[in-house]
Write a protein that holds these residues in place. Structure first.
Motif, mmCIF file in Angstrom:
data_model
loop_
_atom_site.group_PDB
_atom_site.id
_atom_site.type_symbol
_atom_site.label_atom_id
_atom_site.label_comp_id
_atom_site.label_asym_id
_atom_site.label_seq_id
_atom_site.Cartn_x
_atom_site.Cartn_y
_atom_site.Cartn_z
ATOM 1 N N ASP A 122 0.841 -1.201 0.000
ATOM 2 C CA ASP A 122 0.000 0.000 0.000
ATOM 3 C C ASP A 122 0.877 1.251 0.000
ATOM 4 N N LEU A 123 0.443 2.269 -0.723
ATOM 5 C CA LEU A 123 1.187 3.512 -0.845
ATOM 6 C C LEU A 123 0.537 4.596 0.007
ATOM 7 N N TYR A 124 1.330 5.231 0.863
ATOM 8 C CA TYR A 124 0.873 6.338 1.695
ATOM 9 C C TYR A 124 1.626 7.606 1.310
ATOM 10 N N VAL A 125 0.898 8.739 1.294
ATOM 11 C CA VAL A 125 1.488 10.015 0.874
ATOM 12 C C VAL A 125 1.055 11.115 1.836
ATOM 13 N N TRP A 126 1.914 12.134 1.963
ATOM 14 C CA TRP A 126 1.541 13.305 2.763
ATOM 15 C C TRP A 126 2.462 14.478 2.409
ATOM 16 N N GLY A 127 2.006 15.681 2.799
ATOM 17 C CA GLY A 127 2.787 16.884 2.517
ATOM 18 C C GLY A 127 2.072 17.845 1.586
ATOM 19 N N TRP A 128 2.850 18.516 0.750
ATOM 20 C CA TRP A 128 2.341 19.558 -0.152
ATOM 21 C C TRP A 128 1.709 18.924 -1.379
ATOM 22 N N ASN A 129 0.555 19.447 -1.797
ATOM 23 C CA ASN A 129 -0.175 18.889 -2.928
ATOM 24 C C ASN A 129 -0.525 19.959 -3.957
ATOM 25 N N GLU A 130 0.185 21.077 -3.931
ATOM 26 C CA GLU A 130 -0.134 22.201 -4.819
ATOM 27 C C GLU A 130 -0.136 21.799 -6.290
ATOM 28 N N SER A 131 0.749 20.890 -6.680
ATOM 29 C CA SER A 131 0.840 20.446 -8.075
ATOM 30 C C SER A 131 0.257 19.056 -8.283
ATOM 31 N N GLY A 132 -0.484 18.560 -7.291
ATOM 32 C CA GLY A 132 -1.056 17.219 -7.401
ATOM 33 C C GLY A 132 -0.057 16.121 -7.124
ATOM 34 N N GLN A 133 1.096 16.452 -6.497
ATOM 35 C CA GLN A 133 2.154 15.465 -6.299
ATOM 36 C C GLN A 133 1.788 14.358 -5.320
ATOM 37 N N LEU A 134 0.685 14.528 -4.579
ATOM 38 C CA LEU A 134 0.211 13.462 -3.698
ATOM 39 C C LEU A 134 -0.801 12.553 -4.393
ATOM 40 N N GLY A 135 -1.222 12.940 -5.591
ATOM 41 C CA GLY A 135 -2.251 12.163 -6.272
ATOM 42 C C GLY A 135 -3.631 12.400 -5.703
ATOM 43 N N LEU A 136 -3.791 13.509 -4.956
ATOM 44 C CA LEU A 136 -5.075 13.890 -4.362
ATOM 45 C C LEU A 136 -5.605 15.130 -5.066
ATOM 46 N N PRO A 137 -6.914 15.393 -5.027
ATOM 47 C CA PRO A 137 -7.489 16.528 -5.764
ATOM 48 C C PRO A 137 -6.836 17.852 -5.386
ATOM 49 N N SER A 138 -6.334 18.550 -6.394
ATOM 50 C CA SER A 138 -5.654 19.828 -6.198
ATOM 51 C C SER A 138 -6.419 20.931 -6.926
#
Length: 365
Positions: A223-239
């Protein structure tokens, strides 16, 4: 095994002086094979390291040595016999079986600016640099930084302003700047000392990666976990910034009438994430577990056990492997599947990506 690179190439860090590639092009959208200076016998990702402006490759011609490509890359650095390297914008760290050296890339002195005698292997196995006995090596002074032996570190990665450590028990510790949530402690506070990421406690992790201001890790279960800055979508979450940019591009291509296509209230229903201060589970693919992950300044790349490469985040210079300026959703890099290549590892520079591949027949045999 072959290496392919794509993304920022203004200094030839991907082409490496290959005359078949246009050196004037700062952008490489299509994955391009790196034909020079890569050790064909090496099977690990530390054969290639990358920073914003340079690439460091290990090769075995005339003995295990190192070659640099990119901005003002000096040819006089003596890397014969080195086993690994860590490259930054000002300093290059070379690792030998009995010592670690730091070279200043901005001056012409033909000797290292710092050396530390140390056994860089344990029980016959090389340590995962930048870890060394008693601490780790940074890419700027002070080069040696101690770590508590109680942490029992097995892997350590360095972001722009934060550090992530993986312990022998699979726990994740972070410290450094926390202004973009990159430490994963639920706040934007900084930490001077390693602090365990409590949200992951009890789940064993086996891989960690750091970007400029974001972090990723993989559990034993893939499983892949992500956190931090997402200004450019780098977390794969809605930006929100990414969606606005995509909408602006769409309206330019389709005309102003496309504004009327948005459903009433749709904008309010979408939840955007600019900073994710806690680890978030990212569903990359339902068909395969994640094998490894790499982070650039504002993009992320992940390899699955099926041999596919997925990328997302900022792609202005082609670092995603397909033509888009931004993506806040993971997308398959079709090039390797179309070429019947199996991706086995990935290394990211700040604005580019390097993938290690083998032919699918070899990978499945």
């Amino acid at each position: 095994m072959s290496w392919f690179g794509f993304g920022f190439n203004a200094f030839g860090q991907i082409s490496g002086g290959d005359p078949a590639i246009n050196e004037d092009s700062a952008v490489v959208f299509t994955p391009t094979e790196i034909k020079c200076h890569v050790d064909e016998k090496c099977e690990k990702s530390n054969c290639l390291r990358a920073s914003w402006s340079r690439r460091a490759s290990l090769h075995s011609k005339g003995g295990r040595s190192l070659c640099l490509a990119g901005f003002n890359s000096p040819s006089w650095i003596c890397g014969t016999g080195c086993t690994d390297a860590v490259i930054g914008e000002s300093f290059l760290i070379l690792v030998f079986p009995d010592r670690v050296e730091s070279w200043d890339l901005d001056n012409d002195e033909k000797i290292p600016v710092w050396t530390m005698d140390v056994q860089t292997s344990r029980d016959g196995m090389p340590l995962k640099i930048p870890l060394i006995p008693g601490g780790y090596i940074a890419i700027k002074p002070p080069f040696y930084r101690p770590l508590s032996p109680h942490l029992k570190a097995t892997r350590l990665t360095l972001g722009a302003e934060h550090c992530v450590l993986l312990s022998a028990s699979g726990a994740v510790y972070t410290w450094g700047l926390g202004s973009h949530g990159q430490l994963g402690h639920g706040s934007l506070s900084s930490e001077e000392q390693p602090k365990v990421v409590e949200a992951l406690w009890g789940m064993r992790m086996r891989c960690v990666a750091t970007g400029g201001w974001h972090t990723a890790c993989i559990s034993d279960g893939g499983d892949l976990y992500v956190w931090g800055w997402n200004e450019s979508g780098q977390l794969g979450l809605p930006s929100q910034a990414v969606r606005k940019a995509q909408k602006h591009q769409s309206t330019q291509e389709m005309g102003s009438s496309s504004y009327g296509d948005e459903k009433e209230g749709e904008k309010d229903e979408q939840v955007f994430i600019s900073i994710q201060a806690f680890p978030a589970l990212l569903d990359l693919t339902s068909s395969s577990e994640v094998k490894t992950v790499g982070c650039g300044s504002r993009h992320t790349a992940a390899v699955t056990f099926a041999g596919d490469l997925y990328t997302w985040g900022w792609g202005q210079y082609g670092q995603l492997g397909y033509k888009t300026s931004f993506s806040d959703e993971p997308h398959l890099v079709e090039f390797f599947r179309e070429k019947q290549m199996c991706v086995v590892d990935v290394t990211c520079g700040a604005w580019n990506t390097f993938a290690s591949v083998v032919e699918k027949e070899v990978a499945t045999s």
